[in-house]
Design a protein around this motif. Structure first.
Motif, PDB file in Angstrom:
ATOM      1  N   LEU A  80     -12.398 -24.303  -1.115  1.00 40.41           N
ATOM      2  CA  LEU A  80     -11.912 -23.184  -1.913  1.00 40.41           C
ATOM      3  C   LEU A  80     -12.661 -21.899  -1.582  1.00 40.41           C
ATOM      4  CD1 LEU A  80     -11.500 -24.900  -5.383  1.00 40.41           C
ATOM      5  CD2 LEU A  80      -9.669 -23.754  -4.129  1.00 40.41           C
ATOM      6  N   ASP A  81     -13.973 -22.015  -1.452  1.00 45.29           N
ATOM      7  CA  ASP A  81     -14.773 -20.834  -1.144  1.00 45.29           C
ATOM      8  C   ASP A  81     -14.427 -20.267   0.229  1.00 45.29           C
ATOM      9  OD1 ASP A  81     -15.972 -21.126  -3.587  1.00 45.29           O
ATOM     10  OD2 ASP A  81     -17.853 -21.974  -2.812  1.00 45.29           O
ATOM     11  N   ASP A  82     -14.173 -21.155   1.193  1.00 47.08           N
ATOM     12  CA  ASP A  82     -13.784 -20.698   2.537  1.00 47.08           C
ATOM     13  C   ASP A  82     -12.434 -19.992   2.494  1.00 47.08           C
ATOM     14  OD1 ASP A  82     -16.087 -21.677   3.681  1.00 47.08           O
ATOM     15  OD2 ASP A  82     -15.158 -23.515   4.453  1.00 47.08           O
ATOM     16  N   GLN A  83     -11.482 -20.580   1.759  1.00 45.49           N
ATOM     17  CA  GLN A  83     -10.143 -19.991   1.664  1.00 45.49           C
ATOM     18  C   GLN A  83     -10.195 -18.626   0.997  1.00 45.49           C
ATOM     19  OE1 GLN A  83      -6.537 -22.388   0.509  1.00 45.49           O
ATOM     20  NE2 GLN A  83      -6.620 -21.129  -1.333  1.00 45.49           N
ATOM     21  N   ARG A  84     -10.966 -18.512  -0.083  1.00 44.47           N
ATOM     22  CA  ARG A  84     -11.066 -17.242  -0.797  1.00 44.47           C
ATOM     23  C   ARG A  84     -11.765 -16.185   0.056  1.00 44.47           C
ATOM     24  NH1 ARG A  84     -13.478 -19.114  -4.633  1.00 44.47           N
ATOM     25  NH2 ARG A  84     -15.589 -18.456  -4.102  1.00 44.47           N
ATOM     26  N   SER A  85     -12.774 -16.593   0.822  1.00 43.06           N
ATOM     27  CA  SER A  85     -13.486 -15.650   1.677  1.00 43.06           C
ATOM     28  C   SER A  85     -12.575 -15.104   2.776  1.00 43.06           C
ATOM     29  CB  SER A  85     -14.712 -16.324   2.300  1.00 43.06           C
ATOM     30  OG  SER A  85     -15.445 -15.412   3.080  1.00 43.06           O
ATOM     31  N   VAL A 122      -6.536 -26.121  -8.320  1.00 40.51           N
ATOM     32  CA  VAL A 122      -7.702 -26.832  -7.804  1.00 40.51           C
ATOM     33  C   VAL A 122      -8.978 -26.309  -8.477  1.00 40.51           C
ATOM     34  CG1 VAL A 122      -8.841 -27.636  -5.717  1.00 40.51           C
ATOM     35  CG2 VAL A 122      -6.448 -26.971  -5.614  1.00 40.51           C
ATOM     36  N   GLU A 123      -9.035 -25.005  -8.728  1.00 40.54           N
ATOM     37  CA  GLU A 123     -10.179 -24.449  -9.450  1.00 40.54           C
ATOM     38  C   GLU A 123     -10.268 -25.046 -10.860  1.00 40.54           C
ATOM     39  OE1 GLU A 123     -12.525 -22.753  -8.332  1.00 40.54           O
ATOM     40  OE2 GLU A 123     -11.888 -21.355  -6.763  1.00 40.54           O
ATOM     41  N   GLU A 124      -9.132 -25.209 -11.506  1.00 39.12           N
ATOM     42  CA  GLU A 124      -9.119 -25.805 -12.840  1.00 39.12           C
ATOM     43  C   GLU A 124      -9.600 -27.254 -12.787  1.00 39.12           C
ATOM     44  OE1 GLU A 124      -5.128 -25.196 -14.098  1.00 39.12           O
ATOM     45  OE2 GLU A 124      -5.413 -23.075 -14.559  1.00 39.12           O
ATOM     46  N   TRP A 125      -9.191 -27.974 -11.738  1.00 36.40           N
ATOM     47  CA  TRP A 125      -9.646 -29.357 -11.582  1.00 36.40           C
ATOM     48  C   TRP A 125     -11.162 -29.403 -11.414  1.00 36.40           C
ATOM     49  CZ3 TRP A 125     -12.395 -31.865  -7.797  1.00 36.40           C
ATOM     50  CH2 TRP A 125     -12.436 -33.260  -7.877  1.00 36.40           C
ATOM     51  N   LEU A 126     -11.728 -28.473 -10.655  1.00 38.03           N
ATOM     52  CA  LEU A 126     -13.178 -28.434 -10.462  1.00 38.03           C
ATOM     53  C   LEU A 126     -13.912 -28.226 -11.783  1.00 38.03           C
ATOM     54  CD1 LEU A 126     -13.903 -26.377  -7.216  1.00 38.03           C
ATOM     55  CD2 LEU A 126     -14.586 -28.739  -7.686  1.00 38.03           C
ATOM     56  N   LEU A 127     -13.392 -27.336 -12.611  1.00 38.98           N
ATOM     57  CA  LEU A 127     -14.032 -27.100 -13.903  1.00 38.98           C
ATOM     58  C   LEU A 127     -14.017 -28.354 -14.775  1.00 38.98           C
ATOM     59  CD1 LEU A 127     -12.656 -23.547 -14.807  1.00 38.98           C
ATOM     60  CD2 LEU A 127     -14.979 -24.134 -14.097  1.00 38.98           C
ATOM     61  N   ALA A 128     -12.964 -29.136 -14.654  1.00 39.37           N
ATOM     62  CA  ALA A 128     -12.829 -30.344 -15.466  1.00 39.37           C
ATOM     63  C   ALA A 128     -13.570 -31.536 -14.873  1.00 39.37           C
ATOM     64  CB  ALA A 128     -11.349 -30.687 -15.643  1.00 39.37           C
ATOM     65  N   MET A 143     -11.119 -41.898 -12.258  1.00 36.10           N
ATOM     66  CA  MET A 143     -11.271 -40.450 -12.401  1.00 36.10           C
ATOM     67  C   MET A 143     -10.196 -39.745 -11.589  1.00 36.10           C
ATOM     68  SD  MET A 143     -14.608 -38.026 -11.606  1.00 36.10           S
ATOM     69  CE  MET A 143     -15.548 -38.823 -12.905  1.00 36.10           C
ATOM     70  N   SER A 144      -9.661 -38.676 -12.121  1.00 39.22           N
ATOM     71  CA  SER A 144      -8.581 -37.937 -11.473  1.00 39.22           C
ATOM     72  C   SER A 144      -8.999 -37.431 -10.099  1.00 39.22           C
ATOM     73  CB  SER A 144      -8.180 -36.758 -12.353  1.00 39.22           C
ATOM     74  OG  SER A 144      -7.253 -35.933 -11.698  1.00 39.22           O
ATOM     75  N   GLU A 145      -8.120 -37.610  -9.109  1.00 43.22           N
ATOM     76  CA  GLU A 145      -8.378 -37.105  -7.767  1.00 43.22           C
ATOM     77  C   GLU A 145      -7.985 -35.633  -7.692  1.00 43.22           C
ATOM     78  OE1 GLU A 145      -9.954 -38.865  -5.297  1.00 43.22           O
ATOM     79  OE2 GLU A 145     -10.238 -40.167  -7.047  1.00 43.22           O
ATOM     80  N   PRO A 146      -8.632 -34.861  -6.808  1.00 41.24           N
ATOM     81  CA  PRO A 146      -8.315 -33.434  -6.727  1.00 41.24           C
ATOM     82  C   PRO A 146      -6.907 -33.201  -6.215  1.00 41.24           C
ATOM     83  CG  PRO A 146      -9.753 -34.094  -4.918  1.00 41.24           C
ATOM     84  CD  PRO A 146      -9.691 -35.254  -5.862  1.00 41.24           C
ATOM     85  N   PRO A 165     -16.669 -31.491 -12.583  1.00 41.12           N
ATOM     86  CA  PRO A 165     -17.752 -30.930 -11.768  1.00 41.12           C
ATOM     87  C   PRO A 165     -18.607 -31.970 -11.062  1.00 41.12           C
ATOM     88  CG  PRO A 165     -18.295 -30.815 -14.103  1.00 41.12           C
ATOM     89  CD  PRO A 165     -16.868 -31.237 -14.025  1.00 41.12           C
ATOM     90  N   ASP A 166     -18.612 -33.213 -11.571  1.00 36.37           N
ATOM     91  CA  ASP A 166     -19.474 -34.248 -10.992  1.00 36.37           C
ATOM     92  C   ASP A 166     -18.716 -35.255 -10.141  1.00 36.37           C
ATOM     93  OD1 ASP A 166     -21.733 -33.166 -12.303  1.00 36.37           O
ATOM     94  OD2 ASP A 166     -21.145 -34.192 -14.158  1.00 36.37           O
ATOM     95  N   HIS A 167     -17.454 -34.982  -9.856  1.00 35.72           N
ATOM     96  CA  HIS A 167     -16.661 -35.876  -9.024  1.00 35.72           C
ATOM     97  C   HIS A 167     -17.275 -35.958  -7.627  1.00 35.72           C
ATOM     98  CE1 HIS A 167     -13.199 -37.440  -6.773  1.00 35.72           C
ATOM     99  NE2 HIS A 167     -12.679 -37.791  -7.942  1.00 35.72           N
ATOM    100  N   LEU A 168     -17.139 -37.121  -6.985  1.00 36.53           N
ATOM    101  CA  LEU A 168     -17.723 -37.313  -5.663  1.00 36.53           C
ATOM    102  C   LEU A 168     -17.201 -36.305  -4.642  1.00 36.53           C
ATOM    103  CD1 LEU A 168     -17.690 -41.226  -5.372  1.00 36.53           C
ATOM    104  CD2 LEU A 168     -19.676 -39.746  -5.679  1.00 36.53           C
ATOM    105  N   GLU A 169     -15.966 -35.846  -4.827  1.00 39.89           N
ATOM    106  CA  GLU A 169     -15.373 -34.909  -3.875  1.00 39.89           C
ATOM    107  C   GLU A 169     -15.525 -33.448  -4.298  1.00 39.89           C
ATOM    108  OE1 GLU A 169     -11.477 -35.823  -2.342  1.00 39.89           O
ATOM    109  OE2 GLU A 169     -11.631 -37.880  -3.094  1.00 39.89           O
ATOM    110  N   ALA A 170     -16.186 -33.205  -5.419  1.00 38.40           N
ATOM    111  CA  ALA A 170     -16.232 -31.855  -5.968  1.00 38.40           C
ATOM    112  C   ALA A 170     -16.871 -30.853  -4.999  1.00 38.40           C
ATOM    113  CB  ALA A 170     -16.983 -31.847  -7.299  1.00 38.40           C
ATOM    114  N   GLN A 171     -17.972 -31.229  -4.369  1.00 45.59           N
ATOM    115  CA  GLN A 171     -18.643 -30.292  -3.485  1.00 45.59           C
ATOM    116  C   GLN A 171     -17.771 -29.929  -2.288  1.00 45.59           C
ATOM    117  OE1 GLN A 171     -21.287 -28.539  -4.039  1.00 45.59           O
ATOM    118  NE2 GLN A 171     -21.191 -27.520  -2.045  1.00 45.59           N
ATOM    119  N   ALA A 172     -17.103 -30.921  -1.699  1.00 49.31           N
ATOM    120  CA  ALA A 172     -16.233 -30.656  -0.550  1.00 49.31           C
ATOM    121  C   ALA A 172     -15.063 -29.770  -0.951  1.00 49.31           C
ATOM    122  CB  ALA A 172     -15.723 -31.972   0.043  1.00 49.31           C
ATOM    123  N   VAL A 173     -14.492 -30.031  -2.119  1.00 53.26           N
ATOM    124  CA  VAL A 173     -13.383 -29.212  -2.610  1.00 53.26           C
ATOM    125  C   VAL A 173     -13.853 -27.791  -2.868  1.00 53.26           C
ATOM    126  CG1 VAL A 173     -11.790 -28.878  -4.533  1.00 53.26           C
ATOM    127  CG2 VAL A 173     -12.120 -31.163  -3.574  1.00 53.26           C
TER     128      VAL A 173
END
Length: 246
Positions: A221-226, A201-207, A1-4, A209-217
Motif C-alpha cells: 500500500l505504501d509503495d502504491q501510494r508513493s 485494504v487500508e480498512e482491513w489493516l486497521l482491523a 482470521m480474515s485474509e486481506p 494489525p497483527d495479521h501475519l500478512e499485515a506488514q507485507a500488505v
C-alpha cells in the motif's frame, strides 16, 4: 482470521478508472445518441459504463471482455440487478485476442492488450462499424516528467511511455478517426480513483494489525501510494476521446 482483500480490486469504486458519475452520465448519453445496436468493451472490468450505455439504448446488446474473473462476476451480478442480463455477455480472456465488429467500442486504459496506443487504435478502426464510435481512454503527460518524478513512478517508467494530449489525439487521427469529443479527468477524479483502489485494504489493516500478512500488505500500500503522490500526480493525465469512424 480474515485474509486481506486483493490490492486494487476496486470494491469501493463505482468505475475501475478515474471517472466521475457526472462524466459517465454524459458519455453514456452521447454514445447512446448514435443509436448503437452493439457495444463491445475491451478490458471491461465489471463493465459499469457498458451497462449504462445499454440501459440508455433499448434493444442494444453488449459484450465485455477482461482477464480478471472476479470483476466479471461483479459485472454479471450488476447486469442482473439492472435487468440487463439478457442483453450483455461477459467473457473472460485477453482483450487483444477478441475481434468483434461493433457500433460502439470502449477501451478505457486497456490499450496495452493490443500492444501500443497506435496498435490499439488501428485495431479498433478495423473493428468499428461504419458510422460507429470508439471511446478511447489513455494516459498522457500533462507536463514533461522530470527524471526525479519518473524514478518514483512504476518500475522502468520513461518519458516515452506517453505523449502529450495533442500527440495522443494525433495518433487517433492517424489511425483514421475524427475526434468528436476530447476531455481529460480532473484531479478530484484521479484522487477518488487512487484512494478507492486502496481504501478497503487500508480498512482491513486497521482491523487486523497483527495479521501475519499485515506488514507485507502495508508495504504494498505504501509503495502504491508513493507512486501516486510522489510520482505521477499532476504530471500524468488521463483522456477520454470520443472518436468517430466514417
Amino acid at each position: 482470521m480474515s485474509e486481506p482483500p486483493a490490492l486494487g480490486n476496486g470494491a469501493h469504486l463505482q468505475f475501475m478508472g478515474p471517472l466521475s458519475e457526472a462524466r459517465a452520465g454524459r458519455i453514456a448519453v452521447r454514445l447512446a445518441a448514435a443509436g448503437p445496436g452493439t457495444v463491445v468493451d475491451f478490458g471491461c472490468g465489471w463493465g459499469e459504463l457498458l451497462l449504462r450505455i445499454l440501459a440508455a439504448t433499448p434493444g442494444a446488446t453488449g459484450v465485455g471482455v477482461d482477464v480478471h474473473g472476479p470483476d466479471l462476476v461483479r459485472g454479471r451480478a450488476n447486469a442482473e440487478r439492472a435487468g440487463l442480463a439478457e442483453r450483455v455477455t461477459f467473457v473472460e480472456g485477453e482483450a487483444g485476442t477478441l475481434r468483434r465488429t461493433a457500433d460502439v467500442i470502449l477501451s478505457l486504459g486497456a490499450y496495452h492488450a493490443f500492444g501500443s496506443v497506435r496498435d490499439a487504435l488501428v485495431a479498433f478502426r478495423e473493428m468499428v462499424a461504419p458510422g460507429g464510435r470508439v471511446l478511447f481512454g489513455a494516459e498522457f503527460w500533462e507536463r514533461e516528467p522530470s527524471a526525479e518524478r519518473l524514478a518514483r513512478m512504476w518500475p522502468g517508467a520513461s518519458a516515452g511511455d506517453c505523449t502529450d494530449l495533442a500527440g495522443l489525439v494525433d495518433k487517433a487521427i492517424d489511425a483514421g478517426f475524427r475526434p468528436l469529443w476530447i476531455e481529460t479527468v480532473s484531479r478530484d477524479e484521479w484522487d477518488e480513483f487512487e484512494s478507492g483502489l486502496a481504501s478497503d485494504v487500508e480498512e482491513w489493516l486497521l482491523a487486523h494489525p497483527d495479521h501475519l500478512e499485515a506488514q507485507a500488505v502495508r508495504e504494498k500500500l505504501d509503495d502504491q501510494r508513493s507512486m501516486w503522490l510522489r510520482g505521477h500526480r499532476d504530471v500524468m493525465g488521463f483522456a477520454y476521446l470520443t472518436l468517430g469512424a466514417g
